[in-house]
Write an enzyme that holds these catalytic residues in place. Sequence first.
Site, PDB file in Angstrom:
ATOM      1  CD  GLU A  24      -1.403  -0.141   3.661  1.00 17.30           C
ATOM      2  OE1 GLU A  24      -1.721   0.929   4.223  1.00 17.30           O
ATOM      3  OE2 GLU A  24      -1.891  -1.242   3.939  1.00 17.30           O
ATOM      4  CB  CYS A  51      -2.764  -5.186   6.672  1.00 16.95           C
ATOM      5  SG  CYS A  51      -2.162  -3.608   7.292  1.00 16.95           S
ATOM      6  CG  HIS A  89      -2.452  -7.941  10.350  1.00 17.43           C
ATOM      7  ND1 HIS A  89      -1.275  -7.489   9.790  1.00 17.43           N
ATOM      8  CD2 HIS A  89      -3.232  -6.839  10.566  1.00 17.43           C
ATOM      9  CE1 HIS A  89      -1.334  -6.169   9.658  1.00 17.43           C
ATOM     10  NE2 HIS A  89      -2.520  -5.754  10.127  1.00 17.43           N
TER      11      HIS A  89
END
Length: 421
Positions: free
Chosen positions: A84, A116, A252
């Site tokens: 990103e 993400c 994550h």
Amino acid sequence: MQPRAAGIEAINFYGGSAYLDVQTLAEYRGLDNERFANLLMHEKSVALPFEDPVSFAVNAAKPIVDALSQEERDRIEVLITCTESGIDFGKSLSTYVHDYLGLNRGCRLFEVKNACYAGTAGFQNAVNFVLSQVSPGAKGLVVTTDISRFKATEGGEALQEDWSFAEPSGGAGAMAILVSDTPHVFSVDVGANGYYGYEVMDTCRPVPDSEAGNADLSLMSYLDCCEAAYRAYADKVEGVDYAATFDYLSFHTPFGGMVKGAHRTMMRRMCKAKNPAIEADFERRVLPGLSYCQRVGNVFGGTVFLNLLGTIAHGDFSTPKRVGIFSYGSGCCSEFYSGVVTQDSQERVRAMGTGKVLDDRYELSIEQYLRLTKENEVIEFGTRNVELRLDLIPEVLDTVSGTGRLFLKRVNEFHREYEWV
């Protein structure tokens, strides 16, 4: 005919040349000590002006590519960059990565942008390419690469005041993952995937160089997706048990406290567990994965794999173990999947020396860090021409000289030019 296995053949992380002690940053910014402690953060990688998503990506992937024979390199038939932190609205940075790695031109090159979740999207795409057997024996190279650049005013105050706790947790780094039908590091459980996604404005990048959003909404969305993606996984995998099926869990990791909260919620809802048992389970199955994340910060699409890398490096794999993985990307999309790790996996991961690479970074003083928050503006998105100073902080240059790393040298009519140091 499908191969018997697919997954990660080799993996490597690059966390840049410099870092900052986040306790020092928190004290300078005057952050609430109790809230800061909940981040479970120690250090953050800091991207220097001559480091960008391309240089990070190449430096992560080069050790993997260099270890391959020429014949093996030529079997890399797809290169996916996941970011990103893109450098152009049209041109994929995968072309730069492909060129500086010296890969063959018979290769599919493209870029994935999905917050993400992008790293998992690229990884699963490569896994399915291998499983499809449209080109038997072919490999895919997936590289996640992202940087956080926090700007400051002349007085040194952070501009993103609403994101005061994002600054100490926002890192920089790249993860390179070689995917093939010889998954020495991580063998995926084929077909064992649960997906969950919907529209939510939790975090975003409304302009290329800055983030915005609602931190509380992001936490709620993360927790919602963790449960829903796992339930979708359980619908596909008969007899799965959150407490018993997975020897380790990788999440994550925007920051460690978020992971701890998610695991606590899952243990309560899935297993009806109480706090003492939850804490013990967190330390046994989850904490190993935070080891590197606590030293780097959130690297967006690569963070879930940095967590997996820490799990493999610091867990007990004297016998094969199953790892459950939860990936989340704001906006949002999430996935729960799993795979098997062995002792050979651990030996290969430890041989990459991630801990030493992080140890070798230069520690910035708060004064040097503040200087960088101003100098970083010279390579904002859309920069047409600029010559980069490699000696902005001479001590960093002394640290990296002779390491054979790639750095950005200049931007010439939008074209980025790099050099090895």
